[in-house]
Design a protein around this motif. Structure first.
Motif, PDB file in Angstrom:
ATOM      1  N   ARG A  58      16.098  42.038 -10.703  1.00 39.70           N
ATOM      2  CA  ARG A  58      16.691  40.740 -10.295  1.00 39.70           C
ATOM      3  C   ARG A  58      17.010  40.894  -9.048  1.00 39.70           C
ATOM      4  O   ARG A  58      16.842  39.757  -8.445  1.00 39.70           O
ATOM      5  N   MET A 101      17.136  36.881  -6.947  1.00 39.44           N
ATOM      6  CA  MET A 101      17.789  36.135  -8.129  1.00 39.44           C
ATOM      7  C   MET A 101      19.070  36.296  -8.316  1.00 39.44           C
ATOM      8  O   MET A 101      19.724  37.598  -8.343  1.00 39.44           O
ATOM      9  N   ALA A 141      20.410  32.239 -11.804  1.00 42.04           N
ATOM     10  CA  ALA A 141      19.166  31.822 -11.879  1.00 42.04           C
ATOM     11  C   ALA A 141      18.265  32.384 -12.737  1.00 42.04           C
ATOM     12  O   ALA A 141      17.404  31.790 -13.510  1.00 42.04           O
ATOM     13  N   MET A 166      10.771  37.243 -13.668  1.00 41.98           N
ATOM     14  CA  MET A 166      10.650  37.543 -12.400  1.00 41.98           C
ATOM     15  C   MET A 166       9.165  38.029 -11.802  1.00 41.98           C
ATOM     16  O   MET A 166       9.214  38.562 -10.647  1.00 41.98           O
TER      17      MET A 166
END
Length: 137
Positions: free
Chosen positions: A40, A45, A49, A83
């Motif tokens: 992440r 992010m 998010a 992602m």
């Protein structure tokens, strides 16, 4: 306790199958948690998010990243896909245990696991590094 005494005690405790199973379970959860958090962060992010994109709560993402949740493999895959990533799995031996139940992955003896692990399909999984700069899950 000194470091080597702790390591000796841990190796001794791993001879107990129930301790070894619990240790394996907790280690897997913590390694997945760290990999998810690293992925992440590498994706740039925030927890919020990722939560919004994955349609889960930020609190759930935080729980996952602390190792306090026990998600399914499919759910991990869905989070990684948010992602732009996919999981990459590797295995490694635990600290050597004296028990006959332990697996010596490096052994070439009669163990089918040892032969597959060192020469066959698992050698690629367990012995290779991830080609991408993303963390393995």
């Amino acid at each position: 306790m000194r470091g080597h005494e702790v390591e000796d005690s841990h190796a001794e405790w791993l001879e107990d199958i129930e301790y070894r199973q619990e240790f394996g379970s907790e280690t897997a959860k913590l390694e997945v948690a760290a990999a998810l958090a690293d992925a992440r962060e590498a994706a740039g992010m925030t927890q919020s998010a990722l939560a919004e994109r994955a349609r889960v709560s930020q609190a759930y993402i935080a729980k996952l990243e602390r190792g306090d949740a026990n998600p399914t493999i499919g759910h991990i895959g869905r989070l990684l896909a948010c992602m732009g990533l996919k999981p990459s799995v590797s295995v490694a031996p635990m600290v050597a245990a004296a028990s006959s139940e332990s697996v010596d992955a490096g052994s070439q003896g009669d163990s089918k696991f040892g032969a597959v692990y060192s020469d066959g399909p698992l050698a690629d999984v367990a012995g290779s590094s991830v080609e991408q700069a993303s963390p393995a899950v």
